[in-house]
Design a protein around this motif. Structure first.
Motif, short mmCIF file in Angstrom:
data_model
loop_
_atom_site.label_atom_id
_atom_site.label_comp_id
_atom_site.label_asym_id
_atom_site.label_seq_id
_atom_site.Cartn_x
_atom_site.Cartn_y
_atom_site.Cartn_z
N LEU A 1 0.84 -1.20 0.00
CA LEU A 1 0.00 0.00 0.00
C LEU A 1 0.87 1.25 0.00
CD1 LEU A 1 -2.76 1.35 0.13
CD2 LEU A 1 -2.73 1.07 2.63
N GLY A 2 1.93 1.25 0.79
CA GLY A 2 2.84 2.39 0.82
C GLY A 2 3.49 2.64 -0.53
N GLU A 3 3.89 1.57 -1.22
CA GLU A 3 4.49 1.71 -2.54
C GLU A 3 3.49 2.31 -3.53
OE1 GLU A 3 5.71 -2.24 -3.37
OE2 GLU A 3 7.54 -2.14 -2.15
N GLN A 4 2.25 1.87 -3.46
CA GLN A 4 1.22 2.42 -4.35
C GLN A 4 1.00 3.90 -4.08
OE1 GLN A 4 -2.10 -0.12 -3.43
NE2 GLN A 4 -1.38 -1.81 -4.74
N GLU A 5 0.97 4.28 -2.82
CA GLU A 5 0.74 5.68 -2.47
C GLU A 5 1.93 6.55 -2.87
OE1 GLU A 5 -2.24 4.82 1.34
OE2 GLU A 5 -0.22 5.57 1.67
N ARG A 6 3.14 6.05 -2.70
CA ARG A 6 4.32 6.82 -3.14
C ARG A 6 4.31 7.00 -4.65
NH1 ARG A 6 7.13 3.59 0.49
NH2 ARG A 6 7.97 2.32 -1.22
N ALA A 7 3.92 5.97 -5.39
CA ALA A 7 3.87 6.07 -6.85
C ALA A 7 2.86 7.13 -7.27
CB ALA A 7 3.52 4.72 -7.45
N LEU A 8 1.71 7.16 -6.59
CA LEU A 8 0.69 8.16 -6.91
C LEU A 8 1.22 9.56 -6.61
CD1 LEU A 8 -2.16 9.11 -7.63
CD2 LEU A 8 -2.86 8.54 -5.28
N ARG B 1 3.55 16.07 3.29
CA ARG B 1 2.25 16.65 3.65
C ARG B 1 1.62 17.36 2.43
NH1 ARG B 1 1.44 16.21 9.07
NH2 ARG B 1 3.33 15.99 10.35
N PHE B 2 2.47 17.98 1.60
CA PHE B 2 1.95 18.67 0.42
C PHE B 2 1.26 17.69 -0.52
CE2 PHE B 2 2.46 20.36 -3.91
CZ PHE B 2 1.85 21.60 -3.77
N TYR B 3 1.90 16.57 -0.80
CA TYR B 3 1.31 15.64 -1.77
C TYR B 3 0.26 14.73 -1.12
CZ TYR B 3 4.41 17.49 -5.22
OH TYR B 3 5.02 18.36 -6.09
N MET B 4 0.29 14.56 0.17
CA MET B 4 -0.84 13.91 0.84
C MET B 4 -2.09 14.76 0.66
SD MET B 4 0.61 12.38 4.46
CE MET B 4 1.43 10.79 4.52
N GLN C 1 -9.65 7.09 3.89
CA GLN C 1 -8.65 6.06 3.58
C GLN C 1 -7.44 6.62 2.84
OE1 GLN C 1 -9.14 3.13 4.96
NE2 GLN C 1 -11.06 3.99 5.73
N ALA C 2 -7.46 7.90 2.52
CA ALA C 2 -6.33 8.48 1.78
C ALA C 2 -5.06 8.45 2.62
CB ALA C 2 -6.65 9.93 1.40
N ASN C 3 -3.98 8.02 2.01
CA ASN C 3 -2.63 8.08 2.61
C ASN C 3 -2.46 7.21 3.86
OD1 ASN C 3 -1.99 10.26 0.71
ND2 ASN C 3 -3.24 11.55 2.05
N THR C 4 -3.35 6.26 4.09
CA THR C 4 -3.26 5.47 5.33
C THR C 4 -1.99 4.63 5.38
OG1 THR C 4 -4.67 3.79 4.31
CG2 THR C 4 -5.74 5.38 5.75
N GLY C 5 -1.53 4.17 4.21
CA GLY C 5 -0.31 3.36 4.19
C GLY C 5 0.89 4.14 4.67
N LEU C 6 1.14 5.30 4.05
CA LEU C 6 2.31 6.10 4.42
C LEU C 6 2.18 6.69 5.82
CD1 LEU C 6 3.21 7.93 1.08
CD2 LEU C 6 4.36 6.00 2.16
N PHE C 7 0.96 7.07 6.18
CA PHE C 7 0.77 7.61 7.53
C PHE C 7 1.19 6.58 8.58
CE2 PHE C 7 -1.66 8.02 11.43
CZ PHE C 7 -1.47 9.35 11.76
N ASN C 8 0.71 5.36 8.42
CA ASN C 8 1.02 4.34 9.42
C ASN C 8 2.46 3.84 9.32
OD1 ASN C 8 -1.51 3.74 11.05
ND2 ASN C 8 -2.32 3.69 8.97
N GLY D 1 10.41 4.79 2.76
CA GLY D 1 10.77 5.02 1.36
C GLY D 1 10.89 6.48 1.01
N VAL D 2 10.98 7.32 2.02
CA VAL D 2 11.15 8.76 1.83
C VAL D 2 12.33 9.20 2.68
CG1 VAL D 2 10.10 11.05 2.07
CG2 VAL D 2 8.67 9.08 1.45
N PRO D 3 13.40 9.73 2.08
CA PRO D 3 14.59 10.06 2.87
C PRO D 3 14.33 11.18 3.87
CG PRO D 3 14.78 10.94 0.65
CD PRO D 3 13.57 10.06 0.65
N ALA D 4 14.99 11.09 5.00
CA ALA D 4 14.89 12.14 6.01
C ALA D 4 15.69 13.36 5.57
CB ALA D 4 15.42 11.63 7.34
#
Length: 611
Positions: A302-309, A335-338, A541-548, A582-585
C-alpha cells in the motif's frame, strides 16, 4: 481513610466539593507554596515510615498515603501547570522551577524504603481480609512501584537509582521548556508562500522589510506544509521545525537515553524499553519489534502504491510550474502531496472545507454531541478565573441526577511560551476524599488552533476538528471516571488503554450527522453540502499506508534509542525512513521532540504523533 466499602460508596452522595485550583499565584507565591507543600507532605511520609510493625493498619498506612496523595496532586498541578500556559514569563519560570523541586521530592518519596516496608507489612497483615478490589490494587501497585524503584535492592544501588531519577526529571522538564519557549520566526515574501490562501497570508505579521513572518507553531507549520507550492520554502520550514532547540536538546536527549539505560541495568533489565514494557501488554521489546515488522510488511505494498501516486502528482506539479523533477519524494513533500491526493483523487478542497468549520460552530456541535452521548450537561461559567482571557471554564453535571461531575477548561489558541502540542492536562483528580465524599475532577484541554482576528474567524481544517474531538475525549475520560483513589482517576489507566476512549469517540467526525451538527459556512450559515460530506468521508482512507508506516518509523527509532547502546537519533531516523517509509529524512534533522518524552516520566496525556 478507611477501606472503602460498597455501602460507603452508596452513602457518598453529598454535593461534590468545588475545585481547589487557583491561577493568580505570583512567581514568589509559587515558590513559597512549593516549599510548604513539600514540608507538609513529607510529614505524612515520615509518620508512616516511623510506624512499628504491630501498629500498622489500613487507616494509618494506605489510608494516610491515599489521603495525602489527593491533596498533593491538586496542589502540585496548580504549581507546575502554569509553566505550560501562563502568559507571564516570570510565572512560567517559577512554575518550571517548582516542577523541578517537586519532581526531586517525588523521587525522594518514591525511594522511601521505610514507607515501602510498612506497605509490605500491611499486605501481610491484610492477606486474608476483604479489601475492595481497587484498594487491593492500590496496595499492590505501591509495592510494584517500590520494586521498580529498586527498594528491594542494596542501599548503595538505591542511591544510584535515586540520583538518576532526579536527573531524568530535570532533563525532561528542561527539554519541554526549551520547545515551549522557542520563538523562531522565518521571513518569506508572498511569492515564497505561493499556494497559501489569502486569509492565511493576511493573518501573518510583517517584518520591517515587508516580508511575512512564519513561526514554527502549528497554525503556521501545518497549513504551509500542506498548501505552499514552493518546494524550497517547504524544505526550509520542515528543516527548522524538526530542528527546534537542536543544540541544547540534542545534549539533553543523549543524556536522557544514557541515564535510562543505566537505571534499567541497575534494576535488572536488559534495556530501558524492557523496563517500560513490563507494565504493558507487550511485556518486552522483542514482542514490540515483531509486531512492528509484521505491520510494516503488511503495509509495504500500500505504501508503494501511495508513493507512486504522489510521485506522479509531483511530476505533474513540476511540469505545470516549470520546476525540475528529481524523481523522488522528500520529507518536505509528504504533507503537500498527501493533501494533493485528497484534492485530486477524492476532490476534497481543504480550503473550501474549512470555511464550514468555524471554531464557534465546531465547539457548540462538539459539546452538544458529547453531552448527548454521555448523558451530561455543560454550563459555561462566565468570567471564571483562569490563566488567560482566552480560556473558558465549563461546569459538568449528570443530566439525569443533576449531580456535579467536574469542570473543564478550554485553552485553544497559541501564544508565546505556551505548550506547543495538543494535550489534556488532569488538574484535579476525581476520587474519594478521607471523609467519604467525592472530589470532582477538573481537566484542561490545551491546543493550538488558528486564533480569530478582527477580519477573520478561526477556521479549522478537518484534521483539526478530529484532533479537537480526540483530545476532548480525554477530557471526558478524565471527568467521567469514578475511581476511589487519585492514582487511578481519569486517564491514569493502564498505558495500553489510555488512547482507546478518544480513538473510539473521534470516529464521530467521519459520520454525516455529527459533521452536520458541527459545521455551517462562516459567512452565511448554510449547511455543508452532502456532496462535499461524501467526498470527505471517502477520503478517510487516503494516505493510510504512508501515515502508518511513518508511525512505525517513529516507534522503531524510539525502540532503537532505548534498546541499543550509542544509537544516534538522526542516523537511526534516516535509516528507518529509507527502509520503511521510502522517503529520505532531511539531512541534519533532529526530531528530538518526539522521542525524548516517549519513554519519559510524568507528562500530561498528549499525542506526540502530531509532530
Amino acid at each position: 481513610m478507611a477501606p472503602p466499602t460498597d455501602s460507603a460508596m452508596e452513602a457518598a452522595a453529598p454535593p461534590c466539593p468545588a475545585s481547589h485550583l487557583r491561577w493568580d499565584l505570583t512567581a514568589a507565591q509559587i515558590q513559597d507554596a512549593t516549599a510548604k507543600l513539600i514540608e507538609k507532605t513529607k510529614r505524612v511520609y515520615d509518620t508512616v515510615g516511623a510506624l512499628a510493625q504491630g501498629d500498622i493498619s489500613y487507616e494509618n498506612t494506605l489510608g494516610a498515603l491515599a489521603a495525602v496523595e489527593v491533596e498533593y496532586t491538586v496542589q502540585r498541578n496548580m504549581l507546575d501547570f502554569p509553566q505550560h500556559v501562563s502568559p507571564c514569563k516570570e510565572v512560567r519560570a517559577a512554575s518550571t522551577e517548582a516542577d523541578k523541586k517537586l519532581s526531586e521530592f517525588d523521587v525522594e518519596m518514591s525511594m522511601r524504603r521505610d514507607v515501602y516496608q510498612r506497605i509490605i507489612w500491611l499486605q501481610e497483615k491484610l492477606e486474608n481480609s476483604s479489601l475492595k478490589p481497587e484498594a487491593k490494587r492500590y496496595l499492590e501497585r505501591l509495592i510494584k512501584l517500590g520494586r521498580r524503584s529498586g527498594l528491594h535492592l542494596p542501599e548503595e544501588t538505591q542511591e544510584k537509582i535515586k540520583e538518576i531519577k532526579k536527573r531524568l526529571s530535570v532533563l525532561c522538564i528542561d527539554f519541554n521548556k526549551n520547545l515551549n519557549e522557542d520563538t523562531t520566526v522565518l521571513p518569506f515574501s508572498r511569492e515564497e508562500l505561493g499556494g497559501l490562501p489569502e486569509d492565511f497570508l493576511s493573518s501573518l505579521e510583517k517584518t520591517e522589510e515587508g516580508n511575512l513572518k512564519v513561526t514554527l507553531k502549528y497554525p503556521h507549520y501545518f497549513p504551509l506544509m500542506k498548501k505552499c507550492h514552493v518546494p524550497e520554502t517547504r524544505r526550509l520550514v520542515e528543516k527548522q521545525f524538526n530542528s527546534r532547540c537542536k543544540e541544547e536538546n540534542c545534549l539533553i536527549l543523549k543524556e536522557l537515553v544514557d541515564l535510562r539505560a543505566k537505571k534499567a541495568a541497575l534494576l535488572g533489565f536488559e534495556n530501558h524499553a524492557d523496563f517500560v514494557l513490563e507494565m504493558n501488554m507487550a511485556k518486552d521489546c522483542q514482542t514490540v519489534a515483531s509486531f512492528l515488522d509484521e505491520l510494516a510488511a503488511k503495509l509495504r505494498v500500500l505504501g508503494e502504491q501511495e508513493r507512486a501516486l504522489m510521485l506522479s502528482l509531483k511530476r505533474q506539479e513540476c511540469e505545470q510550474r516549470g520546476l525540475p523533477f528529481d524523481g523522488r519524494l522528500h520529507a518536505w513533500d509528504l504533507r503537500f502531496y498527501m493533501n494533493r491526493v485528497q484534492e485530486t483523487l477524492y476532490q476534497v478542497d481543504q480550503n473550501l472545507l474549512k470555511e464550514f468549520f468555524p471554531m464557534e460552530v465546531v465547539t457548540a456541535g462538539l459539546l452538544g454531541i458529547y453531552q448527548e452521548l454521555l448523558g451530561l450537561t455543560f454550563r459555561l461559567e462566565e468570567g471564571a478565573p483562569a490563566w488567560h482571557p482566552d480560556v473558558q471554564l465549563y461546569a459538568v453535571q449528570d443530566a439525569h441526577s443533576g449531580q456535579a461531575v467536574g469542570k473543564f477548561y478550554l485553552d485553544l489558541y497559541p501564544r508565546e511560551g505556551k505548550y506547543g502540542h495538543a494535550a489534556c492536562f488532569g488538574l484535579q483528580p476525581g476520587c474519594l476524599l478521607p471523609d467519604g465524599s467525592r472530589q470532582i475532577s477538573v481537566a484542561a484541554m490545551v491546543a493550538n488552533f488558528t486564533k480569530p482576528t478582527q477580519n477573520a474567524p478561526s477556521l479549522l481544517q478537518h484534521d483539526e476538528v478530529e484532533t479537537y474531538f480526540h483530545e476532548f475525549g480525554h477530557v471526558m475520560h478524565q471527568l467521567c471516571s469514578q475511581a476511589d483513589f487519585a492514582m487511578f482517576s481519569g486517564t491514569h489507566v493502564e498505558r495500553d488503554f489510555v488512547e482507546a476512549p478518544s480513538q473510539m469517540l473521534e470516529n464521530w467526525v467521519w459520520e454525516k450527522e455529527p459533521l452536520r451538527r458541527m459545521s455551517t459556512h462562516y459567512k452565511n450559515s448554510v449547511p455543508i453540502p452532502d456532496q462535499l460530506l461524501e467526498k470527505l468521508i471517502k477520503s478517510r482512507q487516503a494516505n493510510t499506508g504512508l501515515f502508518n508506516l511513518r508511525q512505525i518509523v517513529l516507534a522503531k527509532v524510539d525502540q532503537a534509542l532505548h534498546t541499543q547502546m550509542d544509537a544516534d537519533p538522526a542516523e537511526e531516523y534516516a535509516r528507518q525512513c529509507d527502509k520503511i517509509l521510502g522517503v529520505p529524512a532531511t539531512p541534519g534533522r533532529f526530531c528530538g521532540g518526539i522521542w525524548a518524552v516517549s519513554h519519559g516520566d510524568a507528562m500530561p496525556h498528549t499525542d506526540y504523533w502530531l509532530d
